[in-house]
Design an enzyme around this catalytic site. Structure first.
Site: not given
Ligand SMILES: O=c1[nH]c(=O)c2[nH]c(=O)[nH]c2[nH]1
Length: 296
Positions: A13, A61, A176, A232, A260
């Site tokens: 379920k 279930t 940014r 990353q 973005h």
């Molecule tokens: O932190 C980011 N990693 C990316 O892989 C990436 N690619 C992108 O266009 N902007 C960003 N910013």
């Protein structure tokens, strides 16, 4: 020879929802609440129900749903981790032909602001997933998830030095907006936690609560403190700190959309400068960045 065979199966379920109210025995109007959405899927010697239309083996279930609700009513639930353990052990012990259970529980966040009044925590949830196979009881997989925590920082985020080729239009930046909806998963090391029986007894409830809080705090602290080189690099630093702080963690996974915000160009308005003050939120496309980090 039959044309086909059953490669794998599970059933149960989904979306079994409850709100549990726990009353303070000393003050019947002082409450704690827990709102959950539970999925339980069963595995075992169930093939004939698919291949021979033999329903004898099927625990309906509907029974799965009833069991979830009765166990939620009758037991003290301090964490969804221990409730998941209770469910997994119940189904495998009760039915000899049920040998494995997958449990997923999504918990809403309710913040108490008065003895029996609460404010909903918005989109943010805590989730737990448990995979249990009674033939390998020590190798269960328990994952706790922080989901839907939306954050934004308006400076101290960079992105430069990336690969440039004939397809590149992105300009490098030292400043940014960085915004994401955090999805963080922590997989416990079952050998550090011990058997699921000890988990369901509640001996790990404080650990589960502390680990989850640490994950959330670390995510927010590194997000605000670090001058981010990229999503990353920042997510790797968060995961590393969580592994350092929590011995019971085996892997930490992040899945972060890069939401973005694009700077408006207002030069057309008599050369109006825009020093990272006015942006438009670009709902799509978005970056999506994932990693799983383990301990060396
Ligand atoms: O932190 C980011 N990693 C990316 O892989 C990436 N690619 C992108 O266009 N902007 C960003 N910013």
């Amino acid at each position: 020879m039959a044309y086909s065979y059953l490669e794998s199966s599970c059933y149960g379920k989904d979306n079994v929802k409850f709100l549990k109210v726990v009353k303070n025995p000393e003050n019947q109007k002082d409450h704690e609440i827990m709102e959950c959405n539970v999925q339980v899927l069963l595995k075992g010697q169930l093939d004939v129900s698919y291949t021979e239309a033999d329903n004898k083996v099927i625990v309906p279930t509907d029974t799965v749903k009833n069991t979830i609700l009765v166990l939620a009513k009758k037991n003290k639930i301090d964490t969804i981790e221990s409730f998941a353990s209770l469910l997994a052990l119940h189904f495998t012990k009760k039915y000899s032909h049920i040998t494995g259970v997958s449990v997923k529980i999504i918990q809403q966040l309710w913040n108490k602001y008065h003895e029996h009044s609460f404010i909903h925590g918005g989109a943010e949830t805590k989730e737990v997933e448990l995979e249990y196979d009674e033939t390998k009881p020590k190798e269960y997989k328990l994952v706790t998830t922080l989901k839907g925590l939306t954050v934004l920082k308006s400076t101290n985020s960079m992105f430069h030095g990336f690969n440039v080729c004939e397809y590149t239009t992105l300009k490098p930046t030292n400043d940014r907006i960085l915004s994401t909806d955090v999805l963080m998963k922590l997989e416990y090391d079952a050998s550090e936690l011990g058997s699921l029986e000890t988990v369901l007894e509640g001996s790990k409830d404080k650990l589960f609560t502390d680990v989850f809080k640490n994950c959330r705090d670390t995510t927010l602290t590194i997000f605000k403190n670090e001058n981010s080189a990229s999503v990353q690099a920042t997510m790797f630093n968060m995961a590393t700190k969580i592994l350092e702080d929590n011995k019971a963690a085996k892997f930490v996974t992040y899945e972060l959309p890069n939401k973005h915000y694009i700077l408006f160009n207002l030069e057309w308005f008599d050369g109006e400068k825009n020093d990272n003050e006015l942006f438009y939120p670009a709902s799509d496309p978005n970056g999506l960045i994932k990693c799983t980090v383990g301990r060396n």
